[in-house]
Design a protein around this motif. Structure first.
Motif, PDB file in Angstrom:
ATOM      1  N   PHE A  77      32.078  15.834  70.106  1.00  0.00           N
ATOM      2  CA  PHE A  77      32.936  14.996  69.335  1.00  0.00           C
ATOM      3  C   PHE A  77      33.455  14.642  67.679  1.00  0.00           C
ATOM      4  CE2 PHE A  77      30.473  13.547  73.601  1.00  0.00           C
ATOM      5  CZ  PHE A  77      31.485  13.093  74.429  1.00  0.00           C
ATOM      6  N   TYR A  78      34.674  14.228  67.959  1.00  0.00           N
ATOM      7  CA  TYR A  78      34.608  14.667  66.271  1.00  0.00           C
ATOM      8  C   TYR A  78      34.960  13.486  65.469  1.00  0.00           C
ATOM      9  CZ  TYR A  78      35.159  20.147  66.886  1.00  0.00           C
ATOM     10  OH  TYR A  78      34.771  20.837  66.796  1.00  0.00           O
ATOM     11  N   SER A  79      35.360  13.661  64.223  1.00  0.00           N
ATOM     12  CA  SER A  79      34.735  12.306  63.746  1.00  0.00           C
ATOM     13  C   SER A  79      36.621  11.687  63.794  1.00  0.00           C
ATOM     14  CB  SER A  79      34.974  12.168  62.690  1.00  0.00           C
ATOM     15  OG  SER A  79      35.297  12.958  61.696  1.00  0.00           O
ATOM     16  N   LYS A  80      37.026  10.501  63.353  1.00  0.00           N
ATOM     17  CA  LYS A  80      38.929   9.558  63.884  1.00  0.00           C
ATOM     18  C   LYS A  80      39.622  10.655  63.417  1.00  0.00           C
ATOM     19  CE  LYS A  80      37.720   5.025  64.011  1.00  0.00           C
ATOM     20  NZ  LYS A  80      37.742   4.160  63.675  1.00  0.00           N
ATOM     21  N   ASN A  81      39.526  11.888  61.699  1.00  0.00           N
ATOM     22  CA  ASN A  81      40.568  12.782  61.328  1.00  0.00           C
ATOM     23  C   ASN A  81      40.417  14.305  62.075  1.00  0.00           C
ATOM     24  OD1 ASN A  81      37.899  14.079  60.517  1.00  0.00           O
ATOM     25  ND2 ASN A  81      38.581  13.169  58.281  1.00  0.00           N
ATOM     26  N   GLY A  82      39.421  14.153  62.857  1.00  0.00           N
ATOM     27  CA  GLY A  82      39.406  15.376  63.770  1.00  0.00           C
ATOM     28  C   GLY A  82      38.918  16.745  62.693  1.00  0.00           C
ATOM     29  N   GLN A  83      37.994  16.592  61.375  1.00  0.00           N
ATOM     30  CA  GLN A  83      37.437  17.066  61.116  1.00  0.00           C
ATOM     31  C   GLN A  83      35.985  17.576  61.389  1.00  0.00           C
ATOM     32  OE1 GLN A  83      39.947  19.525  59.223  1.00  0.00           O
ATOM     33  NE2 GLN A  83      41.419  18.432  60.284  1.00  0.00           N
ATOM     34  N   THR A  84      35.413  16.913  61.534  1.00  0.00           N
ATOM     35  CA  THR A  84      34.191  16.499  61.282  1.00  0.00           C
ATOM     36  C   THR A  84      33.233  16.370  62.839  1.00  0.00           C
ATOM     37  OG1 THR A  84      33.795  16.099  59.139  1.00  0.00           O
ATOM     38  CG2 THR A  84      31.730  16.352  60.209  1.00  0.00           C
ATOM     39  N   VAL A  85      32.434  17.724  63.544  1.00  0.00           N
ATOM     40  CA  VAL A  85      31.416  16.845  64.622  1.00  0.00           C
ATOM     41  C   VAL A  85      30.705  15.782  64.153  1.00  0.00           C
ATOM     42  CG1 VAL A  85      29.591  18.424  66.527  1.00  0.00           C
ATOM     43  CG2 VAL A  85      32.052  19.606  64.960  1.00  0.00           C
ATOM     44  N   GLN A 160      29.749   6.164  71.975  1.00  0.00           N
ATOM     45  CA  GLN A 160      30.772   7.674  72.214  1.00  0.00           C
ATOM     46  C   GLN A 160      29.969   8.416  70.965  1.00  0.00           C
ATOM     47  OE1 GLN A 160      34.072   8.906  73.273  1.00  0.00           O
ATOM     48  NE2 GLN A 160      35.163   9.594  70.766  1.00  0.00           N
ATOM     49  N   ASN A 161      29.634   8.369  70.143  1.00  0.00           N
ATOM     50  CA  ASN A 161      29.504   9.187  68.741  1.00  0.00           C
ATOM     51  C   ASN A 161      27.522   8.537  68.810  1.00  0.00           C
ATOM     52  OD1 ASN A 161      31.975   9.877  68.533  1.00  0.00           O
ATOM     53  ND2 ASN A 161      32.924   8.328  66.871  1.00  0.00           N
ATOM     54  N   PHE A 162      27.431   8.103  69.788  1.00  0.00           N
ATOM     55  CA  PHE A 162      25.640   7.556  69.894  1.00  0.00           C
ATOM     56  C   PHE A 162      25.259   7.623  68.317  1.00  0.00           C
ATOM     57  CE2 PHE A 162      21.539   9.863  69.841  1.00  0.00           C
ATOM     58  CZ  PHE A 162      21.179   8.914  70.492  1.00  0.00           C
ATOM     59  N   THR A 163      26.088   6.261  67.071  1.00  0.00           N
ATOM     60  CA  THR A 163      25.560   5.827  66.648  1.00  0.00           C
ATOM     61  C   THR A 163      25.187   4.429  66.236  1.00  0.00           C
ATOM     62  OG1 THR A 163      28.058   4.274  66.248  1.00  0.00           O
ATOM     63  CG2 THR A 163      27.682   6.591  65.001  1.00  0.00           C
ATOM     64  N   THR A 164      25.182   3.773  67.290  1.00  0.00           N
ATOM     65  CA  THR A 164      24.702   2.445  68.053  1.00  0.00           C
ATOM     66  C   THR A 164      24.410   2.971  69.915  1.00  0.00           C
ATOM     67  OG1 THR A 164      26.496   1.746  68.487  1.00  0.00           O
ATOM     68  CG2 THR A 164      25.769   1.010  66.563  1.00  0.00           C
ATOM     69  N   TYR A 165      23.094   1.748  69.510  1.00  0.00           N
ATOM     70  CA  TYR A 165      22.751   2.216  70.946  1.00  0.00           C
ATOM     71  C   TYR A 165      21.855   0.644  71.642  1.00  0.00           C
ATOM     72  CZ  TYR A 165      18.104   4.120  69.257  1.00  0.00           C
ATOM     73  OH  TYR A 165      17.521   4.406  68.096  1.00  0.00           O
TER      74      TYR A 165
END
Length: 183
Positions: A77-85, A160-165
Motif C-alpha cells: 500500500f502506497y502513500s497518497k502521493n503514490g511514492q512511498t510504501v 488499510q495502512n495499519f496506522t491505527t487499530y
C-alpha cells in the motif's frame, strides 16, 4: 436342472460385473480456474497515483471473477502521493472475492507498517477494498510488535495502512497506556 441354475447364476454375475458406460447426455460442469497466470504484478492507481501493488507467483482466475493466489500473495500500500510504501501485507494463500471487493489471506499472514515500524502476525486476515479496512474474525489471535510495545489479542480491526487499530481481549507489554472508563 441344477446345471441350468449354475449357468444362469454365472450369467447374472457376469452381467453385474460389466463396466458401466458413462451417460453421454449427462453434462459435467468444470469448476476449476478459467485462466492461470504466473509471476503476477498488478497495479491499482487513482488519478495516476499508485495506491496498491500486488505480486504473486501464481494467479488463478475463475468464471465468477474471483481470483485465487494459491502459492502466496503480497500487497503493498502506497502513500497518497503514490511514492512511498506505507504498509505491506503478505500471506501463504490469498483469494479475492470480486463481487464483495474483499481479499482474504491465510497462512503466516504478516502486516508491516514501514514508517511506524510496527508488525502484525496472524493466520487469517481480510482486506476490504471499499472500506479501506483490514480485519480478522473476532476469535483470531494476533501478535503486534512496535518499537516500544508487544501486544497480543484477538479480533483486529485497522485502517488499510495499519496506522491505527483496535483489538479485543488484549494482553501484552505496553509503555504508554491511557486508561479510559465508560460510565
Amino acid at each position: 436342472m441344477r446345471e441350468f441354475r449354475i449357468w444362469i447364476g454365472l450369467g447374472l454375475a457376469l452381467i453385474g460385473c460389466q463396466k458401466q458406460e458413462a451417460d453421454p447426455t449427462k453434462k459435467v460442469m468444470y469448476e476449476g480456474p478459467m485462466m492461470e497466470t504466473t509471476n503476477v504484478l498488478t497495479f491499482v492507481s487513482d488519478s495516476a497515483k499508485l495506491q496498491v501493488k500486488l505480486t504473486a507467483p501464481l494467479q488463478q482466475q475463475f468464471e465468477s471473477g474471483d481470483v485465487v493466489y494459491p502459492k502466496s500473495v503480497k500487497l503493498l500500500f502506497y502513500s497518497k502521493n503514490g511514492q512511498t510504501v506505507v504498509n505491506t501485507i503478505t500471506g501463504d494463500y490469498g483469494k479475492q472475492e470480486k463481487s464483495k471487493g474483499l481479499y482474504s489471506l491465510r497462512g503466516h499472514v504478516r502486516v508491516k507498517n514501514e514508517p511506524k515500524q510496527q508488525t502484525l502476525q496472524t493466520e487469517e486476515l481480510f482486506y476490504d477494498q471499499q472500506r479501506l479496512l483490514i480485519y480478522t474474525k473476532p476469535e483470531m489471535y494476533v501478535h503486534i510488535e512496535t518499537p516500544t510495545d508487544t501486544v497480543d489479542g484477538y479480533g483486529l480491526e485497522a485502517d488499510q495502512n495499519f496506522t491505527t487499530y483496535k483489538l479485543k481481549k488484549v494482553t501484552g507489554k505496553f509503555s504508554n497506556v491511557t486508561e479510559t472508563t465508560t460510565p
